[in-house]
Design a protein around this motif. Structure first.
Motif, PDB file in Angstrom:
ATOM      1  N   ILE A   4      -8.369  13.549 -11.234  1.00 36.11           N
ATOM      2  CA  ILE A   4      -8.618  14.104  -9.899  1.00 36.11           C
ATOM      3  C   ILE A   4      -8.535  12.987  -8.852  1.00 36.11           C
ATOM      4  CG2 ILE A   4     -10.321  15.286  -8.436  1.00 36.11           C
ATOM      5  CD1 ILE A   4     -11.400  16.618 -11.017  1.00 36.11           C
ATOM      6  N   TYR A   5      -9.146  11.827  -9.179  1.00 35.03           N
ATOM      7  CA  TYR A   5      -9.140  10.724  -8.215  1.00 35.03           C
ATOM      8  C   TYR A   5      -7.709  10.267  -7.914  1.00 35.03           C
ATOM      9  CZ  TYR A   5     -10.001   6.284  -5.905  1.00 35.03           C
ATOM     10  OH  TYR A   5     -10.003   5.256  -4.986  1.00 35.03           O
ATOM     11  N   GLU A   6      -6.913  10.070  -8.974  1.00 40.78           N
ATOM     12  CA  GLU A   6      -5.533   9.577  -8.762  1.00 40.78           C
ATOM     13  C   GLU A   6      -4.720  10.570  -7.935  1.00 40.78           C
ATOM     14  OE1 GLU A   6      -1.630   8.529 -11.412  1.00 40.78           O
ATOM     15  OE2 GLU A   6      -3.541   7.716 -12.058  1.00 40.78           O
ATOM     16  N   PHE A   7      -4.897  11.870  -8.248  1.00 40.83           N
ATOM     17  CA  PHE A   7      -4.141  12.909  -7.530  1.00 40.83           C
ATOM     18  C   PHE A   7      -4.524  12.931  -6.047  1.00 40.83           C
ATOM     19  CE2 PHE A   7      -4.408  17.302  -5.903  1.00 40.83           C
ATOM     20  CZ  PHE A   7      -3.046  17.587  -5.819  1.00 40.83           C
ATOM     21  N   LEU A   8      -5.833  12.987  -5.757  1.00 36.32           N
ATOM     22  CA  LEU A   8      -6.273  13.065  -4.359  1.00 36.32           C
ATOM     23  C   LEU A   8      -5.966  11.775  -3.603  1.00 36.32           C
ATOM     24  CD1 LEU A   8      -9.702  14.926  -4.785  1.00 36.32           C
ATOM     25  CD2 LEU A   8      -7.549  15.893  -3.995  1.00 36.32           C
ATOM     26  N   LYS A   9      -6.083  10.638  -4.292  1.00 33.71           N
ATOM     27  CA  LYS A   9      -5.797   9.341  -3.676  1.00 33.71           C
ATOM     28  C   LYS A   9      -4.317   9.264  -3.273  1.00 33.71           C
ATOM     29  CE  LYS A   9      -6.830   4.938  -2.822  1.00 33.71           C
ATOM     30  NZ  LYS A   9      -7.685   4.588  -1.689  1.00 33.71           N
TER      31      LYS A   9
END
Length: 995
Positions: A4-9
């Motif tokens: 989730i972090y990589e996608f939103l970042k």
């Protein structure tokens, strides 16, 4: 987290983050992680609860989730900035959810005018529950010119005082103790408890609900309205730019087990997926400072909710190479060019608050114990006119239709009759004196018991105990391997034990706490401390099953610490027994877990005896364990809470610890009330079987239990059922339970014998047949049999015919189902269990005496006896007979609800000081407005009682203008009031008593 972090970042880096309007995740846990990430990236998250209902379910037991969804959707629509993201578990978003027009709010301001009928109508249509006392969100109470309301999402209630129809004051109040804050506020907002519906829409939905075929116990908008919103609801994925995690997609098959009324599955399959991260890894560094030094070339971010936590890991707040964020977020990641570390620990959101306001609800026909006249039946409160003055009396019925009238100011002389659940009270005969004789007989027996307790405690006090050195590093390592955070109660109890063990005195400590609250974990800390100090320990259990359960769990936890453990019980062969005892004697074996077989174990290095379910052992057996070695430390555990007063009496003689809070990973038990039908039973059984679980089926009638077994086997062919009840021999019962634990059959059909002492984590559904015939404490205990692991438990209270049960029973069952009516639910159940816990301490051989006079009076007598023998002065309770010709009662115009008046009468009757009295008077004025004349005079009557007690006056009576006072030595004194009026008689009486 990393996906989730990589996608939103990446979206943020491309300045496209606002494209993500809806993030679909797997469950509550993933939703919280996503919320922390979204907040960290500077966006505003709105999180919907994980709504795991199936279409058509009665939603009273999902009321908490529905309220949270309503509140958070409302907040989402109200928030008008662009940086917002809605986060939802897959199950929730697969239902049509209310549209924006379903949400509204209005404000109440100081000096506003309120049309009370329109106001009531609006809040009824908005889904508020109208109750006597507001104890949770979504409830409202209107009492004359006082309005109490607790809007959704509010921890405090709001109390509005009206003058005619104008708002005279607004104050916040605590929904736990009902006391309002002193400061007035200018205004507050009210949001819908269900949805902002107009009267016509509300009626239309309610009409639809009445016509549908459903097994909901009460068909209304609260239980079924959500399923019939029609064009007021929509599927959100088609309106919002959505993304879905791979874990959520893998849940789809389970979500669509019940496809009825669900959005097309393809809609989710077309939603863009969040793929596995290539660039980020989750981390959990042991030494944060050292870890940062290895990655100082990267961008470092430390998240903490306090500066103290930063200092505690030796980081410099002035270090310019570290970015500090002071928020309550949890994010621990490492990527190619950044490191994010959170110092915060996960705090599990508790679903329910602890209830402080106990509504000791006496129901019509309940059995009560009068301290002089014995067991009678409560027949309500009735006003009686005596010498032209009106007073309230509690009516008790005894044998032969005899009635006893007790003035409400003396309500403290009676208590609810509580025995062991299966006991039915036998009503006494008035005026025979047999109850006084019975009390004397019980008192003699209690004197023996209390004498034994004190003598043993005194003898052990004179002996020097084995001094244990606590290896703090080892204990800290052990605690970290538990895989969960200890509760504050566990930490406090462990510290109390360590203090005892290292004091050089002999420990005798009792730990009470519900099953599953972590008593064994506390005990394991003591075991490790003793064994690492070079000594040995034994762990004694009342049954083979319990010994086996403890052996497996303790062996698993201790395997990394190189401690050899053996099990010794009735199943151990003679050869094995000899070998185990020999190994223990020569010191090569450090710990044995077992049953009564341990009573004659021998070893010079034995330092600790742990006794589980200690109330199931007889006095002689406990003495034998204590005599294994005169300086051995004793640590006992019990699954029922101990009454506060007995706790105080016993704590002078032995150490007392208690666990009152459940571990954070325990899930609540989802509760349903249903009317019996074969289809329902089949669905419940198959639903639990589908998730690989087993069931308890409680049928509290031994005579018809075999027929019930055949019914179940006919309803669900190929299901395996076995029976357990009190007439089955203990060794056979143990084998049945063991077979159930080993999953050899599916359903344990039992009487209420299963209500305590069984820990079977794979049995997570319970059906309670004839639930209307159980007391609320028993229902609460039985519900506690399931939901003991990390799986959600399901409890079904089933009644034969809902038309034939009393309104009272319906009210109680629905209260337990929705848990919104907390005062009469868990708090009252806990009170009964607390009383029983005290009986357990004394031992099962006392059940005959307890049945005759009830637990409450029995324990009070035990506390008094213990105090007397410990050299404390105990004063005999003084009573005053007040026969004043004045009208003094809490009027129905002032407080209309009988149960609330009864609760206040009970509290006022127990008052012993002026300060206590004025505190309750202040509270009454705060909650119900200024008291009327008869209520004010009742408060003055209680003041007369307090002052008269202090002056040893036994009787106060009046005739015409004459007032007579009779003292303990039978001396009389009379005075005259200035008139026969109530206020003059009260004034003259108080004047005399204050002299």
């Amino acid at each position: 987290m990393k996906n989730i972090y990589e996608f939103l970042k990446s979206l943020q880096n491309e300045k496209r983050l606002k494209e993500c309007q809806l993030l679909i995740v797997n469950d509550d846990v993933q939703a919280q992680i996503a919320s922390d990430i979204v907040t960290y990236l500077g966006f505003k998250p709105f999180v919907l609860s994980d709504f795991r209902a199936n279409f058509g379910d009665d939603l009273l037991s999902f009321s908490q989730e529905l309220q949270e969804i309503t509140k958070n959707l409302s907040d989402y629509y109200k928030y008008k900035k662009e940086n917002k993201i809605l986060i939802s578990p897959i199950r929730t978003i697969s239902f049509p959810l209310p549209k924006e027009r379903c949400f509204d709010e209005f404000t109440i301001n100081f000096a506003d005018n309120i049309n009370i009928e329109e106001f009531k109508s609006k809040l009824y249509n908005w889904g508020y529950y109208f109750v006597d006392i507001v104890t949770s969100e979504g409830e409202i109470s209107i009492r004359g010119d006082i309005i109490d309301i607790c809007p959704l999402g509010s921890e405090l209630g709001y109390r509005v005082s009206l003058f005619d129809d104008e708002v005279e004051s607004i104050r916040k109040f605590d929904i736990e103790d009902q006391k309002s804050q002193k400061e007035e506020i200018e205004s507050f907002s009210i949001n819908p408890a269900f949805l902002a519906l107009d009267e016509q829409t509300f009626e239309d939905i309610n009409e639809k609900v009445q016509t549908i075929s459903s097994d909901a116990f009460v068909k209304d908008i609260h239980s079924l309205g959500f399923w019939y919103l029609g064009d007021l609801a929509q599927y959100l994925p088609q309106n919002l730019n959505s993304f879905i995690t791979q874990e959520a997609l893998s849940e789809l098959d389970e979500v669509y087990v019940f496809e009825e009324k669900r959005v097309n599955k393809d809609k989710f399959l077309l939603t863009p997926q969040i793929y596995s991260s290539k660039n980020y890894q989750e981390i959990n560094p042991a030494n944060i400072k050292e870890f940062i030094s290895f990655h100082k070339d990267k961008k470092i971010t430390i998240i903490s909710n306090s500066e103290a936590k930063v200092k505690s890991v030796d980081l410099d707040l002035n270090d310019k190479n570290i970015k500090y964020i002071f928020e309550n977020l949890i994010l621990n990641l490492i990527g190619d060019d950044e490191v994010i570390i959170s110092l915060n620990k996960e705090i599990k959101k508790r679903r329910k608050k602890k209830v402080k306001l106990v509504l000791d609800e006496l129901q019509y026909n309940d059995f009560v114990v009068h301290e002089k006249h014995g067991i009678g039946q409560y027949k309500g409160i009735e006003p009686v006119v005596v010498m032209g003055a009106k007073r309230d009396f509690v009516i008790l019925q005894y044998q032969g239709e005899d009635k006893l009238l007790i003035p409400v100011e003396n309500l403290d002389t009676i208590d609810r009759y509580v025995a062991d659940g299966s006991s039915y009270a036998i009503v006494d005969k008035l005026g025979r004196g047999s109850f006084a004789k019975l009390k004397e007989k019980v008192k003699d027996r209690l004197f023996e018991i209390a004498n034994d307790i004190i003598r043993l405690a005194a003898a052990r006090e004179l002996v020097n105990g084995i001094k244990i050195d606590i290896n703090k590093d080892l204990i800290s390592t052990f605690q970290k391997t538990s895989g969960f955070a200890y509760t504050k109660d566990q930490t406090r109890s462990i510290n109390e034990i360590f203090s005892d063990l290292s004091s050089g005195k002999v420990m005798d400590r009792l730990l009470s706490g519900d099953v599953g609250f972590g008593k064994t974990e506390v005990a394991m800390n003591a075991l490790l401390a003793v064994i690492s100090s070079g000594y040995q320990a034994i762990f004694v259990c009342p049954t083979t099953l319990l010994a086996t359960q403890h052996f497996h769990s303790i062996q698993k936890r201790f395997e990394k610490f190189d401690i050899n453990i053996a099990k010794l019980d009735g199943k151990t062969s003679a050869k094995e027994k000899t070998s185990i005892k020999k190994s223990f004697e020569n010191g090569s074996l450090k710990m044995i877990i077992g049953t009564h077989s341990l009573l004659d174990i021998k070893s010079d290095d034995l330092a600790l005896v742990i006794i589980d379910e200690e109330h199931k052992f007889g006095v002689k057996q406990k003495e034998k364990l204590k005599s294994l070695r005169e300086d051995v430390h004793i640590f006992s555990m019990s699954a029922t809470p101990i009454p506060r007063t007995l706790n105080l009496a016993l704590s002078k003689l032995k150490g007392m610890s208690s666990l009152l809070t459940p571990p954070s990973e325990r899930l609540g038990v989802r509760t349903f009330v249903k009317e019996y039908n074969d289809k329902l039973i089949k669905e419940i059984i198959l639903r639990e079987k589908r998730r690989g679980g087993q069931l308890f089926y409680v049928h509290n009638n031994i005579a018809s239990i075999e027929a019930k077994k055949k019914d179940i086997e006919d309803i669900v062919p190929n299901i395996k059922v076995d029976i357990i009840h009190s007439q089955i021999k203990p060794d056979k019962a143990e084998k049945i339970i063991e077979a159930f634990e080993n999953k050899e059959f599916d359903i344990l059909l039992a009487t209420s014998i299963v209500e305590s002492g069984i820990h079977l984590p794979n049995a997570n559904s319970i059906i309670i047949d004839g639930a209307d015939r159980f007391g609320i404490a028993d229902l609460h205990q039985l519900r506690g049999r399931v939901g003991r692991s990390n799986k959600e438990g399901y409890c079904y209270y089933v009644v034969e015919d809902k038309k034939s049960i009393t309104q009272d029973a319906v009210k109680r069952l629905v209260a337990l189902e929705s848990n919104s009516y907390l005062g009469s639910g868990t708090a009252l159940a806990h009170q009964d269990l607390e009383i029983r816990g005290g009986g357990n301490i004394v031992g099962v051989d006392q059940s005959g005496h307890i049945k005759q006079i009830g637990y409450g009076l029995y324990l009070k007598m035990l506390e008094d006896t213990l105090a007397t023998l410990s050299g404390e002065k105990t004063q005999d309770k003084k009573t005053v007979d007040i026969k004043l010709a004045i009208s003094a009662y809490i009027s129905q115009e002032y407080i209309s609800e009988d149960r609330v008046r009864l609760e206040l009468y009970r509290r006022l009757s127990k008052v012993t000081s002026k300060e206590e009295l004025y505190t309750i008077e202040e509270e009454m004025e705060d909650r119900f407005g200024k008291p009327d004349i008869s209520t004010k005079q009742f408060i003055e009557l209680i003041l007369i009682k307090i002052l008269a007690t202090q002056k040893n006056i036994q009787t106060i009576s009046s005739y015409e203008m004459n007032i007579t006072f009779v003292k303990e030595n039978d001396t009389k004194e009379s005075i005259k009031s200035s008139s026969k009026d109530d206020d003059d008689i009260i004034s003259a009486t108080l004047g005399y008593l204050r002299r």
